[in-house]
Scaffold this active site. Structure first.
Site: not given
Ligand code: F0G
Length: 458
Positions: A72, A124-125, A215, A217, A258, A450
């Site tokens: 843990y 990102f969304d 950010d 990824a 990613k 979406h």
């Molecule tokens: N930031 C970016 C640039 C992303 O592309 C994503 C996720 C996230 C944050 C969020 O990360 O999914 O681990 O919670 N992108 C995916 C996509 C879902 O299909 O582009 P997560």
């Protein structure tokens, strides 16, 4: 002769692909209310919905899983990951989270409050979702050329430093939660951000006394583009470039699904102990104790290993080449695709592809649906559905961008699969005149609609 390049890995385990018929797909997509997220994955032939969590782990990563320490607190897996994060990113402090949006949730719980502004490059969304959920505003300061799909610019993901400075100048410092720069810029088409631009953002962050968060990824793909496109970096190692990129930031959020090539995981990196301490409380509430926060020990081990594999130059070259191959095939067929090709995905310009579908009828979504019906390929809409409604007026947000993203999972598909995808898109292109109407919403969620939206054909 010069020898051709090849993937720096071979296949040890395979997974069968089911070949469905067009008739089956027509039924399945109707049952899924024309939302590709609602499809069962066994109804999909080539799945390009996302490059997130869909990569193939290596035998070394699977071996690391077996050595996971599930204690843990204070697990050796946590320390393995801490060492890897320190070596790859340079950040001294980190918090594990179960994925990228969880990292956003924890960090924004400290940084973002109602009425704040969060400037950046096309957030990102989920990032935008977490900002708007806190009644703050994500201000897009991406360079204008990013929205010209044909314009050639090596770093189309860049922040417009003048736009950013305007926001910083016009608003009191307390109102700016932080600056967020997304590398690579997913929403603008997987486009990279240059080192010079990151340096410029750092200078503005210092001048106005605000924090700068990456950010991250697809940070390794971003570094590959810097190495291959930016003057002065051709002879630098990917890992040196990565360290320099992160050296300009105060912290990072990471979706490890990613560029760290794991199926689940994320983390937040911090330079400053104070911010780490404040975020730790939220990590414990939302994710788990600070030495596992949402991840099992084995997953932290695989992630530690993935950070090294994902920053290998040969691997990155083969990956980005494969994405480019898909783009080049589609371009040869005359299909309008965003250029330069992105690092993780090819984006089809649906407004140019389907010229008679009105913007109110979600052209990118109907195109994604048609590509699925044609050959079982699942992509995603990056357009009006994903843009959600304006939080104040509740009107649809028409960004002028209607894209279908075909995101390529890491180390999963072959070049033959890419040829198949391009041929399917061409067959839809050949019958594009027959697609005149789009879709209508029958059910939607108030935010991030979406994922669950239900539609019907007009
Ligand atoms: N930031 C970016 C640039 C992303 O592309 C994503 C996720 C996230 C944050 C969020 O990360 O999914 O681990 O919670 N992108 C995916 C996509 C879902 O299909 O582009 P997560």
């Amino acid at each position: 002769m010069k020898l051709p390049s090849f993937e720096p890995f071979k296949t040890k385990m395979v997974e069968p692909i089911y070949r469905s018929t067009r008739e089956e797909r027509e039924v399945w997509i109707k049952d899924a209310h024309f939302n590709l997220f609602n499809l069962r994955s066994d109804y999909v032939t080539i799945d390009l919905l996302t490059d997130s969590g869909t990569g193939a782990m290596s035998d070394r990563q699977w071996a690391a899983l077996m050595q996971g320490d599930e204690s843990y607190a204070g697990a050796s897996s946590y320390y393995n990951l801490k060492d890897a994060i320190k070596e790859i990113t340079g950040f001294n402090y980190f918090l594990p989270t179960h994925q990228g949006r969880a990292a956003e949730n924890v960090l924004f719980s400290v940084l973002v409050k109602e009425g704040d502004l969060v400037p950046g490059n096309s957030h990102f969304d989920t990032t935008k979702g977490h900002i708007e959920f806190r009644k703050a505003e994500a201000v897009d300061c991406t360079i204008d050329i990013a929205y010209d799909f044909k314009a050639r610019h090596p770093f189309k993901g860049n922040v417009d430093l003048n736009k950013l400075e305007e926001v910083l100048k016009k608003n009191p410092r307390e109102k700016i939660s932080c600056i967020i720069v997304t590398i690579t810029n997913n929403t603008a088409g997987g486009q990279p951000v240059s080192m010079a631009n990151l340096k410029g953002v750092r200078q503005l962050a210092d001048r106005y006394g605000v924090k700068f968060i990456l950010d991250s990824a697809r940070f390794a793909e971003n570094a590959w583009f810097i190495k291959t496109r930016e003057e002065g970096y051709a002879n630098r190692e990917i890992r040196e470039i990565v360290l320099e990129m992160f050296s300009y930031a105060d912290g990072m959020t990471m979706s490890s699904k990613k560029d760290a090539i794991v199926n689940m995981g994320g983390f937040i990196g911090f330079r400053d102990e104070d911010l780490f301490q404040k975020a730790s409380m939220f990590n414990i509430i939302f994710e788990g104790f600070i030495t596992y926060g949402g991840m099992s020990g084995r997953d932290m081990n695989a992630l530690a290993r993935g950070l090294y594999e994902g920053t290998d130059f040969e691997y990155l070259s083969s990956r980005i080449r494969q994405v480019g191959l898909l783009g080049a095939r589609m371009k040869d067929y005359g299909i309008p695709v965003l250029e330069p090709f992105g690092g993780h995905a090819i984006f089809i310009d649906a407004l140019d592809f389907l010229r008679s579908v009105p913007k109110e009828e979600f052209p990118a979504q109907i195109l994604a649906v048609e590509i699925y019906i044609e050959g079982g390929i699942r992509g995603t809409e990056i357009g009006t559905l994903m843009a959600d409604r304006d939080p104040v007026t509740r009107e649809n947000r028409f960004t002028g961008r209607e894209l279908v993203r075909l995101a390529v999972p890491r180390r999963v598909y072959s070049d033959n699969h890419m040829d198949y995808v391009a041929a399917v898109a061409k067959n839809v292109f050949d019958r594009k005149e027959s697609i005149k109407r789009g879709l209508r919403i029958i059910k939607e969620a108030p935010i991030l609609r979406h994922f669950t939206v239900e539609l019907e054909k007009l």
